[in-house]
Motif scaffolding. Sequence first.
Motif, short mmCIF file in Angstrom:
data_model
loop_
_atom_site.label_atom_id
_atom_site.label_comp_id
_atom_site.label_asym_id
_atom_site.label_seq_id
_atom_site.Cartn_x
_atom_site.Cartn_y
_atom_site.Cartn_z
N ILE A 86 13.79 -35.64 -24.51
CA ILE A 86 13.39 -37.02 -24.78
C ILE A 86 11.93 -37.17 -24.38
CG2 ILE A 86 13.92 -39.45 -24.39
CD1 ILE A 86 16.59 -38.58 -23.16
N VAL A 87 11.16 -37.79 -25.27
CA VAL A 87 9.76 -38.09 -24.99
C VAL A 87 9.68 -39.60 -24.79
CG1 VAL A 87 7.42 -38.10 -25.94
CG2 VAL A 87 8.94 -36.15 -26.40
N LEU A 88 9.21 -40.02 -23.61
CA LEU A 88 9.10 -41.45 -23.31
C LEU A 88 7.63 -41.81 -23.08
CD1 LEU A 88 11.78 -40.22 -21.56
CD2 LEU A 88 12.17 -42.64 -21.40
N ILE A 89 7.12 -42.69 -23.93
CA ILE A 89 5.74 -43.14 -23.86
C ILE A 89 5.73 -44.57 -23.34
CG2 ILE A 89 3.67 -43.62 -25.25
CD1 ILE A 89 4.81 -41.36 -27.18
N ASN A 90 4.89 -44.83 -22.36
CA ASN A 90 4.81 -46.14 -21.69
C ASN A 90 6.18 -46.64 -21.23
OD1 ASN A 90 2.05 -46.11 -22.37
ND2 ASN A 90 2.39 -47.26 -24.24
N PRO A 91 6.96 -45.79 -20.54
CA PRO A 91 8.31 -46.22 -20.12
C PRO A 91 8.26 -47.30 -19.05
CG PRO A 91 7.77 -44.14 -19.08
CD PRO A 91 6.62 -44.46 -20.02
N VAL A 92 9.19 -48.26 -19.18
CA VAL A 92 9.30 -49.34 -18.19
C VAL A 92 10.78 -49.53 -17.88
CG1 VAL A 92 8.96 -51.81 -17.77
CG2 VAL A 92 7.24 -50.53 -19.05
N ILE A 93 11.12 -49.55 -16.59
CA ILE A 93 12.50 -49.83 -16.20
C ILE A 93 12.69 -51.34 -16.28
CG2 ILE A 93 14.19 -49.74 -14.33
CD1 ILE A 93 12.74 -47.15 -13.39
N THR A 94 13.58 -51.78 -17.19
CA THR A 94 13.79 -53.21 -17.39
C THR A 94 14.98 -53.74 -16.59
OG1 THR A 94 15.05 -52.70 -19.39
CG2 THR A 94 12.71 -53.25 -19.68
N LYS A 95 15.90 -52.84 -16.24
CA LYS A 95 17.06 -53.22 -15.42
C LYS A 95 17.44 -52.04 -14.55
CE LYS A 95 19.54 -56.39 -18.49
NZ LYS A 95 20.40 -56.31 -19.66
N ALA A 96 17.91 -52.34 -13.34
CA ALA A 96 18.41 -51.29 -12.45
C ALA A 96 19.66 -51.81 -11.76
CB ALA A 96 17.35 -50.92 -11.42
N VAL A 117 17.27 -38.36 -1.86
CA VAL A 117 16.57 -39.59 -2.24
C VAL A 117 17.60 -40.60 -2.74
CG1 VAL A 117 14.83 -40.61 -3.75
CG2 VAL A 117 14.50 -38.29 -2.91
N THR A 118 17.47 -41.86 -2.32
CA THR A 118 18.35 -42.93 -2.77
C THR A 118 17.68 -43.65 -3.94
OG1 THR A 118 19.11 -43.22 -0.50
CG2 THR A 118 19.58 -45.02 -2.04
N ARG A 119 18.42 -43.81 -5.03
CA ARG A 119 17.90 -44.52 -6.21
C ARG A 119 19.04 -45.30 -6.86
NH1 ARG A 119 12.79 -42.66 -7.89
NH2 ARG A 119 12.25 -40.55 -7.27
N PRO A 120 18.67 -46.30 -7.69
CA PRO A 120 19.71 -46.99 -8.47
C PRO A 120 20.47 -45.99 -9.35
CG PRO A 120 17.63 -48.19 -8.58
CD PRO A 120 17.34 -46.88 -7.89
N GLU A 121 21.76 -46.25 -9.51
CA GLU A 121 22.61 -45.33 -10.26
C GLU A 121 22.38 -45.43 -11.76
OE1 GLU A 121 27.23 -44.21 -9.75
OE2 GLU A 121 26.29 -45.29 -8.11
N VAL A 122 22.21 -46.66 -12.26
CA VAL A 122 22.06 -46.89 -13.70
C VAL A 122 20.78 -47.69 -13.94
CG1 VAL A 122 23.12 -47.88 -15.77
CG2 VAL A 122 24.58 -46.97 -13.94
N ILE A 123 20.04 -47.29 -14.95
CA ILE A 123 18.82 -48.03 -15.31
C ILE A 123 18.77 -48.25 -16.82
CG2 ILE A 123 17.38 -47.28 -13.38
CD1 ILE A 123 16.13 -45.20 -15.37
N GLU A 124 18.02 -49.28 -17.19
CA GLU A 124 17.72 -49.50 -18.60
C GLU A 124 16.21 -49.35 -18.73
OE1 GLU A 124 17.96 -53.44 -20.98
OE2 GLU A 124 20.00 -52.58 -20.98
N VAL A 125 15.78 -48.57 -19.71
CA VAL A 125 14.37 -48.27 -19.87
C VAL A 125 13.92 -48.59 -21.29
CG1 VAL A 125 12.60 -46.45 -19.71
CG2 VAL A 125 14.62 -46.35 -18.24
N SER A 126 12.79 -49.29 -21.39
CA SER A 126 12.14 -49.51 -22.69
C SER A 126 10.96 -48.56 -22.77
CB SER A 126 11.63 -50.95 -22.80
OG SER A 126 12.71 -51.84 -22.79
N TYR A 127 10.75 -47.99 -23.95
CA TYR A 127 9.65 -47.05 -24.12
C TYR A 127 9.35 -46.89 -25.61
CZ TYR A 127 13.32 -43.71 -25.42
OH TYR A 127 14.39 -43.09 -26.04
N LYS A 128 8.30 -46.16 -25.92
CA LYS A 128 8.03 -45.79 -27.30
C LYS A 128 8.36 -44.31 -27.45
CE LYS A 128 4.67 -49.22 -28.64
NZ LYS A 128 3.30 -49.55 -28.98
N ASP A 129 8.91 -43.96 -28.61
CA ASP A 129 9.20 -42.55 -28.84
C ASP A 129 7.95 -41.85 -29.40
OD1 ASP A 129 9.05 -43.15 -31.58
OD2 ASP A 129 11.21 -43.08 -31.88
N GLU A 130 8.11 -40.59 -29.75
CA GLU A 130 6.96 -39.79 -30.21
C GLU A 130 6.39 -40.27 -31.55
OE1 GLU A 130 10.85 -37.88 -31.18
OE2 GLU A 130 9.93 -38.51 -29.32
N ASN A 131 7.08 -41.21 -32.20
CA ASN A 131 6.56 -41.79 -33.44
C ASN A 131 6.00 -43.19 -33.20
OD1 ASN A 131 7.14 -39.64 -35.30
ND2 ASN A 131 9.30 -40.12 -34.93
#
Length: 186
Positions: A86-96, A117-131
Amino acid sequence: MSAPVLVEKKKLANPPLQLHYLGDRVLRQPAKRISRVDDDIRKLAKQMLQTMYSEDGIGLAAPQVGIHKQLIVVDCEPDEAATPAIVLINPVITKASRDTCVIQEGCLSIPKVFLDVTRPEVIEVSYKDENGRPQKITAKGLLSRVIQHEIDHLNGVMFVDRVDNTLAMNQELSKNGFSANAVKPV
Protein backbone atom coordinates in the motif's frame (compact mmCIF):
# COMPACT_ATOMS: atom_id res chain seq x y z
CA MET A 1 -4.37 6.51 -15.40
CA SER A 2 -1.28 4.66 -14.30
CA ALA A 3 -1.13 1.21 -12.75
CA PRO A 4 -0.40 0.67 -9.06
CA VAL A 5 3.24 0.77 -8.03
CA LEU A 6 4.33 -2.84 -8.43
CA VAL A 7 7.70 -4.05 -7.27
CA GLU A 8 9.12 -7.54 -7.10
CA LYS A 9 9.32 -8.51 -3.42
CA LYS A 10 13.00 -9.38 -3.26
CA LYS A 11 16.24 -8.23 -1.67
CA LEU A 12 18.51 -6.10 -3.81
CA ALA A 13 22.28 -6.13 -3.25
CA ASN A 14 22.24 -2.35 -3.68
CA PRO A 15 18.87 -0.85 -2.67
CA PRO A 16 18.17 2.44 -4.48
CA LEU A 17 17.82 4.55 -1.30
CA GLN A 18 19.99 4.97 1.78
CA LEU A 19 18.46 4.51 5.24
CA HIS A 20 19.08 7.07 8.00
CA TYR A 21 19.46 5.99 11.61
CA LEU A 22 18.41 7.16 15.08
CA GLY A 23 20.48 10.20 15.97
CA ASP A 24 20.36 11.61 12.41
CA ARG A 25 18.62 15.00 12.44
CA VAL A 26 16.85 14.23 9.16
CA LEU A 27 14.56 11.82 11.06
CA ARG A 28 13.32 14.58 13.36
CA GLN A 29 12.13 17.05 10.71
CA PRO A 30 8.41 17.00 9.85
CA ALA A 31 7.68 15.93 6.27
CA LYS A 32 5.93 18.23 3.80
CA ARG A 33 2.59 17.47 2.18
CA ILE A 34 2.78 16.30 -1.41
CA SER A 35 0.87 18.75 -3.60
CA ARG A 36 1.00 16.76 -6.84
CA VAL A 37 1.07 13.01 -7.29
CA ASP A 38 3.13 12.44 -10.43
CA ASP A 39 5.64 10.01 -11.95
CA ASP A 40 8.39 11.28 -9.63
CA ILE A 41 6.29 10.39 -6.59
CA ARG A 42 5.47 6.96 -8.06
CA LYS A 43 9.18 6.41 -8.77
CA LEU A 44 10.01 7.38 -5.17
CA ALA A 45 7.34 4.95 -3.88
CA LYS A 46 8.84 2.17 -6.03
CA GLN A 47 12.37 2.90 -4.77
CA MET A 48 11.09 3.01 -1.18
CA LEU A 49 9.45 -0.40 -1.64
CA GLN A 50 12.64 -1.85 -3.15
CA THR A 51 14.64 -0.47 -0.23
CA MET A 52 12.09 -1.73 2.32
CA TYR A 53 12.12 -5.29 0.89
CA SER A 54 15.93 -5.25 0.72
CA GLU A 55 16.08 -4.39 4.43
CA ASP A 56 13.39 -6.96 5.47
CA GLY A 57 10.96 -4.20 6.45
CA ILE A 58 7.16 -4.08 6.37
CA GLY A 59 6.88 -0.28 6.38
CA LEU A 60 8.99 2.69 5.34
CA ALA A 61 8.47 6.43 5.51
CA ALA A 62 10.18 8.90 3.16
CA PRO A 63 12.03 10.71 6.01
CA GLN A 64 13.83 7.43 6.77
CA VAL A 65 15.54 7.74 3.39
CA GLY A 66 16.19 11.46 3.84
CA ILE A 67 13.22 12.73 1.84
CA HIS A 68 10.87 15.20 3.53
CA LYS A 69 7.66 14.19 1.82
CA GLN A 70 4.49 12.72 3.37
CA LEU A 71 4.80 9.34 1.72
CA ILE A 72 4.78 5.91 3.35
CA VAL A 73 4.79 2.40 1.94
CA VAL A 74 3.44 -0.61 3.84
CA ASP A 75 3.42 -4.34 3.16
CA CYS A 76 2.48 -6.57 6.10
CA GLU A 77 2.86 -9.67 3.89
CA PRO A 78 6.27 -9.32 2.23
CA ASP A 79 6.42 -13.08 1.57
CA GLU A 80 3.10 -13.07 -0.33
CA ALA A 81 3.84 -12.12 -3.93
CA ALA A 82 0.10 -11.79 -4.70
CA THR A 83 -0.55 -9.22 -1.94
CA PRO A 84 0.22 -5.72 -3.17
CA ALA A 85 1.91 -3.15 -0.98
CA ILE A 86 0.00 0.00 0.00
CA VAL A 87 1.28 3.46 -0.93
CA LEU A 88 -0.11 6.21 1.32
CA ILE A 89 0.43 9.83 0.32
CA ASN A 90 -0.36 12.58 2.84
CA PRO A 91 -1.87 10.04 5.28
CA VAL A 92 -3.97 11.39 8.15
CA ILE A 93 -5.45 9.36 11.01
CA THR A 94 -9.08 10.51 11.14
CA LYS A 95 -10.26 8.11 13.88
CA ALA A 96 -8.54 5.98 16.49
CA SER A 97 -10.12 3.44 18.82
CA ARG A 98 -10.06 3.95 22.57
CA ASP A 99 -8.93 0.35 22.85
CA THR A 100 -5.17 0.10 22.85
CA CYS A 101 -2.76 -2.77 22.65
CA VAL A 102 0.89 -3.24 23.53
CA ILE A 103 3.04 -4.89 20.88
CA GLN A 104 6.76 -5.07 20.32
CA GLU A 105 7.94 -2.75 17.54
CA GLY A 106 11.15 -2.43 15.63
CA CYS A 107 12.33 0.07 13.02
CA LEU A 108 14.64 -0.04 10.02
CA SER A 109 16.18 3.19 11.35
CA ILE A 110 17.02 1.51 14.70
CA PRO A 111 18.20 -1.98 13.67
CA LYS A 112 18.04 -4.87 16.17
CA VAL A 113 16.09 -2.82 18.76
CA PHE A 114 12.63 -4.20 19.62
CA LEU A 115 10.53 -2.69 22.40
CA ASP A 116 6.90 -2.61 23.61
CA VAL A 117 4.78 0.30 22.40
CA THR A 118 1.14 1.08 23.27
CA ARG A 119 -1.03 2.28 20.37
CA PRO A 120 -4.72 2.40 19.42
CA GLU A 121 -5.90 -0.97 18.14
CA VAL A 122 -7.99 0.30 15.21
CA ILE A 123 -7.52 3.43 13.12
CA GLU A 124 -9.17 5.06 10.15
CA VAL A 125 -6.80 6.76 7.73
CA SER A 126 -7.45 9.12 4.83
CA TYR A 127 -4.76 9.37 2.17
CA LYS A 128 -4.11 9.64 -1.54
CA ASP A 129 -3.04 6.58 -3.49
CA GLU A 130 -0.27 6.44 -6.08
CA ASN A 131 -2.68 7.89 -8.67
CA GLY A 132 -3.60 10.85 -6.47
CA ARG A 133 -7.08 9.49 -5.73
CA PRO A 134 -8.47 10.03 -2.22
CA GLN A 135 -8.77 6.80 -0.25
CA LYS A 136 -9.90 5.78 3.21
CA ILE A 137 -8.89 2.62 5.04
CA THR A 138 -9.85 1.13 8.38
CA ALA A 139 -6.84 -0.72 9.72
CA LYS A 140 -6.52 -3.08 12.65
CA GLY A 141 -3.88 -5.44 13.95
CA LEU A 142 -0.45 -5.29 12.37
CA LEU A 143 -1.55 -2.99 9.54
CA SER A 144 -2.88 -0.43 12.03
CA ARG A 145 0.37 -0.54 13.99
CA VAL A 146 2.63 -0.19 10.94
CA ILE A 147 0.64 2.74 9.54
CA GLN A 148 0.75 4.54 12.92
CA HIS A 149 4.48 3.86 13.22
CA GLU A 150 5.17 5.23 9.72
CA ILE A 151 2.90 8.29 10.14
CA ASP A 152 4.91 9.05 13.31
CA HIS A 153 8.02 9.23 11.09
CA LEU A 154 6.28 11.88 8.96
CA ASN A 155 6.00 13.99 12.13
CA GLY A 156 9.60 13.47 13.24
CA VAL A 157 8.59 10.90 15.90
CA MET A 158 10.41 7.58 16.35
CA PHE A 159 8.89 4.53 18.04
CA VAL A 160 11.38 4.76 20.92
CA ASP A 161 9.83 8.14 21.77
CA ARG A 162 6.68 6.19 22.75
CA VAL A 163 8.35 3.50 24.88
CA ASP A 164 7.29 3.53 28.55
CA ASN A 165 10.01 1.21 29.89
CA THR A 166 12.96 3.62 29.84
CA LEU A 167 15.34 1.16 31.48
CA ALA A 168 14.75 -1.57 28.87
CA MET A 169 14.96 1.02 26.09
CA ASN A 170 18.25 2.47 27.32
CA GLN A 171 19.75 -1.03 27.62
CA GLU A 172 18.61 -2.04 24.11
CA LEU A 173 19.80 1.20 22.51
CA SER A 174 23.17 1.04 24.25
CA LYS A 175 23.64 -2.64 23.36
CA ASN A 176 23.09 -1.79 19.69
CA GLY A 177 25.25 1.33 19.53
CA PHE A 178 22.56 4.01 19.78
CA SER A 179 22.44 6.91 22.23
CA ALA A 180 19.45 7.32 24.55
CA ASN A 181 20.03 11.07 24.10
CA ALA A 182 18.53 10.70 20.60
CA VAL A 183 15.16 9.75 22.15
CA LYS A 184 12.57 12.55 22.42
CA PRO A 185 9.64 11.29 24.54
CA VAL A 186 6.19 12.34 23.30
